[in-house]
Design a protein around this motif. Sequence first.
Motif, short mmCIF file in Angstrom:
data_model
loop_
_atom_site.label_atom_id
_atom_site.label_comp_id
_atom_site.label_asym_id
_atom_site.label_seq_id
_atom_site.Cartn_x
_atom_site.Cartn_y
_atom_site.Cartn_z
N ILE A 9 25.47 -4.53 50.37
CA ILE A 9 24.08 -4.68 50.80
C ILE A 9 23.71 -6.15 50.58
N PHE A 10 23.25 -6.80 51.63
CA PHE A 10 23.08 -8.24 51.67
C PHE A 10 21.75 -8.55 52.33
N GLY A 11 21.38 -9.79 52.38
CA GLY A 11 20.16 -10.16 53.08
C GLY A 11 20.07 -11.66 53.23
N GLY A 12 18.95 -12.09 53.39
CA GLY A 12 17.73 -12.35 52.72
C GLY A 12 17.85 -11.80 51.30
N GLU A 13 16.88 -11.03 50.94
CA GLU A 13 16.84 -10.40 49.62
C GLU A 13 16.61 -8.91 49.80
N PRO A 14 17.64 -8.07 49.53
CA PRO A 14 17.49 -6.64 49.77
C PRO A 14 16.65 -5.90 48.73
N THR B 163 22.15 -9.98 45.52
CA THR B 163 20.71 -10.12 45.30
C THR B 163 20.40 -11.44 44.60
N ASN B 164 19.19 -11.93 44.80
CA ASN B 164 18.79 -13.10 44.02
C ASN B 164 18.43 -12.69 42.60
N ILE C 116 27.93 2.01 42.20
CA ILE C 116 27.78 0.57 42.34
C ILE C 116 29.03 -0.13 41.84
N ARG C 117 29.72 -0.78 42.74
CA ARG C 117 30.93 -1.52 42.42
C ARG C 117 30.58 -2.79 41.65
N GLU C 118 29.53 -3.47 42.13
CA GLU C 118 29.07 -4.68 41.45
C GLU C 118 27.73 -5.09 42.04
N VAL C 119 27.02 -5.87 41.23
CA VAL C 119 25.82 -6.55 41.68
C VAL C 119 26.12 -8.04 41.54
N GLN C 120 26.04 -8.77 42.64
CA GLN C 120 26.28 -10.22 42.61
C GLN C 120 24.96 -10.95 42.51
N VAL C 121 24.86 -11.81 41.50
CA VAL C 121 23.65 -12.57 41.22
C VAL C 121 24.03 -14.03 41.01
N THR C 122 23.16 -14.93 41.43
CA THR C 122 23.41 -16.36 41.30
C THR C 122 22.51 -16.98 40.23
N LEU C 123 23.14 -17.72 39.33
CA LEU C 123 22.45 -18.62 38.41
C LEU C 123 23.07 -19.98 38.64
N LEU D 198 23.74 -4.75 32.81
CA LEU D 198 24.78 -4.61 31.79
C LEU D 198 24.47 -3.46 30.84
N ASP D 199 23.21 -3.30 30.47
CA ASP D 199 22.81 -2.18 29.61
C ASP D 199 23.07 -0.84 30.30
N ALA D 200 22.94 -0.80 31.62
CA ALA D 200 23.17 0.42 32.39
C ALA D 200 24.63 0.56 32.82
N LYS D 201 25.48 -0.32 32.36
CA LYS D 201 26.93 -0.30 32.68
C LYS D 201 27.19 -0.53 34.16
N ILE D 202 26.32 -1.31 34.80
CA ILE D 202 26.53 -1.73 36.20
C ILE D 202 27.19 -3.10 36.15
N PRO D 203 28.39 -3.24 36.74
CA PRO D 203 29.09 -4.52 36.70
C PRO D 203 28.31 -5.62 37.43
N VAL D 204 28.31 -6.81 36.85
CA VAL D 204 27.64 -7.97 37.43
C VAL D 204 28.68 -9.03 37.76
N ASN D 205 28.61 -9.55 38.96
CA ASN D 205 29.42 -10.68 39.39
C ASN D 205 28.48 -11.88 39.42
N LEU D 206 28.61 -12.74 38.43
CA LEU D 206 27.74 -13.91 38.33
C LEU D 206 28.36 -15.05 39.10
N ARG D 207 27.57 -15.68 39.96
CA ARG D 207 28.07 -16.82 40.73
C ARG D 207 27.11 -17.98 40.59
N ALA D 208 27.60 -19.15 40.95
CA ALA D 208 26.77 -20.36 40.96
C ALA D 208 27.10 -21.14 42.22
N VAL D 209 26.09 -21.69 42.84
CA VAL D 209 26.29 -22.63 43.94
C VAL D 209 26.31 -24.01 43.28
N VAL D 210 27.44 -24.69 43.40
CA VAL D 210 27.64 -25.93 42.66
C VAL D 210 27.66 -27.12 43.61
#
Length: 180
Positions: free
Chosen positions: A63-68, A97-98, A114-121, A152-164
């Motif tokens: 699930i992608f967007g904009g911001e879903p 998601t943002n 949920i396989r993962e939630v990808q978030v950017t910092l 993380l508290d809900a045991k949903i994997p997070v894929n953290l990414r950064a735009v460098v």
Amino acid sequence: VQARDADEIQLFYVPSYACNFGCSYCYQDDYPKAIPADPSAVIDAFFRYVDKTFAGRSKYVTIFGGEPLLPIQDSRQSIRALIDNSLPRSLDLAVVTNGYHLADYVPMLSKGRIREVQVTLDGPELVHDKRRMLKGGKGTFREIVAGIDACLDAKIPVNLRAVVDRDNINGLVDLAQFCI
């Protein structure tokens, strides 16, 4: 061809390109922002297509967007319908998601596969907030971190990414230390 046909397929579902962020490097700003009048009808058609076209294939939906994960009823309805349609098909979902409203969606996401939630910092708070702010300029770092922690508290994997790029590369060590 045979090896390719045996590979897992990643399918994308974009509820809309609407977004609450005004990122300094956004490339989607000119995309149409409209959310379908009846998201459930579009989602039903999407899954009929998936069932017919990719029957017997290993697959998952991103699930992608904009911001879903916007804080509006149409976004909530779309995510709920995607989860409800994916479960009987044993389909995993990934969410890009943002992260700004992620904590509010964790209870709903917890009901799906949920396989993962990808978030950017994009760096530590001061660096990130200069690059990834709400439309209007308000910083987003703390809300995103709260959403990551909720996942993380809900045991949903997070894929953290950064735009460098040259504007934030020097903050990556500080970001890594914060994440640890």
